[in-house]
Design a protein around this motif. Structure first.
Motif, PDB file in Angstrom:
ATOM      1  N   TRP A  88       0.838  -1.207   0.000  1.00 15.61           N
ATOM      2  CA  TRP A  88       0.000   0.000   0.000  1.00 15.61           C
ATOM      3  C   TRP A  88       0.870   1.252   0.000  1.00 15.61           C
ATOM      4  O   TRP A  88       0.627   2.196  -0.768  1.00 15.61           O
ATOM      5  N   ARG A 131      -6.114  -3.638  -5.202  1.00 12.30           N
ATOM      6  CA  ARG A 131      -7.569  -3.489  -5.332  1.00 12.30           C
ATOM      7  C   ARG A 131      -8.033  -2.202  -4.650  1.00 12.30           C
ATOM      8  O   ARG A 131      -8.888  -1.474  -5.178  1.00 12.30           O
ATOM      9  N   HIS A 132      -7.470  -1.911  -3.508  1.00 13.00           N
ATOM     10  CA  HIS A 132      -7.865  -0.684  -2.791  1.00 13.00           C
ATOM     11  C   HIS A 132      -7.435   0.572  -3.543  1.00 13.00           C
ATOM     12  O   HIS A 132      -8.116   1.593  -3.496  1.00 13.00           O
ATOM     13  N   ARG A 173     -12.681  -2.802   5.151  1.00 14.30           N
ATOM     14  CA  ARG A 173     -11.260  -2.702   4.824  1.00 14.30           C
ATOM     15  C   ARG A 173     -10.439  -3.659   5.684  1.00 14.30           C
ATOM     16  O   ARG A 173      -9.545  -4.342   5.184  1.00 14.30           O
ATOM     17  N   SER A 220     -10.803  -7.182   4.479  1.00 16.73           N
ATOM     18  CA  SER A 220     -10.111  -7.442   3.219  1.00 16.73           C
ATOM     19  C   SER A 220      -8.609  -7.594   3.417  1.00 16.73           C
ATOM     20  O   SER A 220      -7.941  -8.281   2.638  1.00 16.73           O
TER      21      SER A 220
END
Length: 205
Positions: free
Chosen positions: A128, A174-175, A191, A194
């Protein structure tokens, strides 16, 4: 300019199969069964290293062999200047390499020091952070990063299984592709599920 293509790179076919399974249906993904040393030109390579920028083992050592020891020294200097000598997991920065074939390195540690991160969300956090650093770089107006290559984060010294590493990396991508439009506790719960759950089973904390 946004990220156009995500390369997922690993020499082991079992890891490539994990990438295929977890990234299925996500756009712009290219899975490459091979080593970093054999990659063709791309805009940025993401590290799989530690919080101190000591790039002397694993794929980081291959990066230094290809792009030069000066790159490691510049990474370490940024860690000294910007993080007082220790870059937290969950942060990332983009560093120019001086190479026309791979113009940028994204330094996104998965661990403070080499050791197990099994059962944690650190692969997600590093993925991320790397994706957000690329996005911020592309907003800055400089030469864009359109093609970024990721190794399998956390699967070496970190001890994370191939499937779980691919799952957390896919969750981060995906986020990025589907950002929220509001922040509330329902979103937070979704969230968290996931990131930390594989189906109904909690696999990371």
């Amino acid at each position: 300019m946004s990220l156009r293509e995500l390369w997922l790179v690993h020499p082991d076919e079992a890891m490539c199969e994990a990438f295929r399974a977890r990234f299925e249906g996500l756009p712009g993904v290219r899975i490459i069964a091979g080593r970093f040393e054999d990659l063709g030109p791309h805009d940025a390579f993401v590290t799989a290293g530690n919080a101190f920028g000591i790039m002397t083992a694993g794929i980081d050592a291959a990066v230094v062999r290809r792009l030069g020891e000066g790159l490691m020294l510049r990474v370490q200097q940024r860690i000294l200047d910007e993080y007082h000598g220790e870059q937290p997991v969950g942060t990332a920065f983009v560093e120019p390499t001086g190479s026309p074939e791979i113009p940028f390195l994204v330094h996104a540690p998965t661990m403070r020091v080499p050791g197990s991160i099994e059962g944690t969300d650190k692969v997600y956090c590093a993925s991320w952070a790397a994706l957000l650093a690329i996005q911020a770089h592309n907003r800055s107006g400089g030469p864009p990063i359109e093609v970024a290559a990721f190794p399998a984060l956390g699967t070496g010294f970190g001890g994370v299984s191939f499937s779980e590493a691919a799952r957390q990396m896919a969750a981060a991508y995906r986020h990025l592709l589907d950002p929220p439009h509001r922040l509330d506790w329902e979103f937070v719960a979704d969230r968290q599920r996931s990131i930390c759950y594989d189906g109904r089973r909690q696999v990371a904390r």
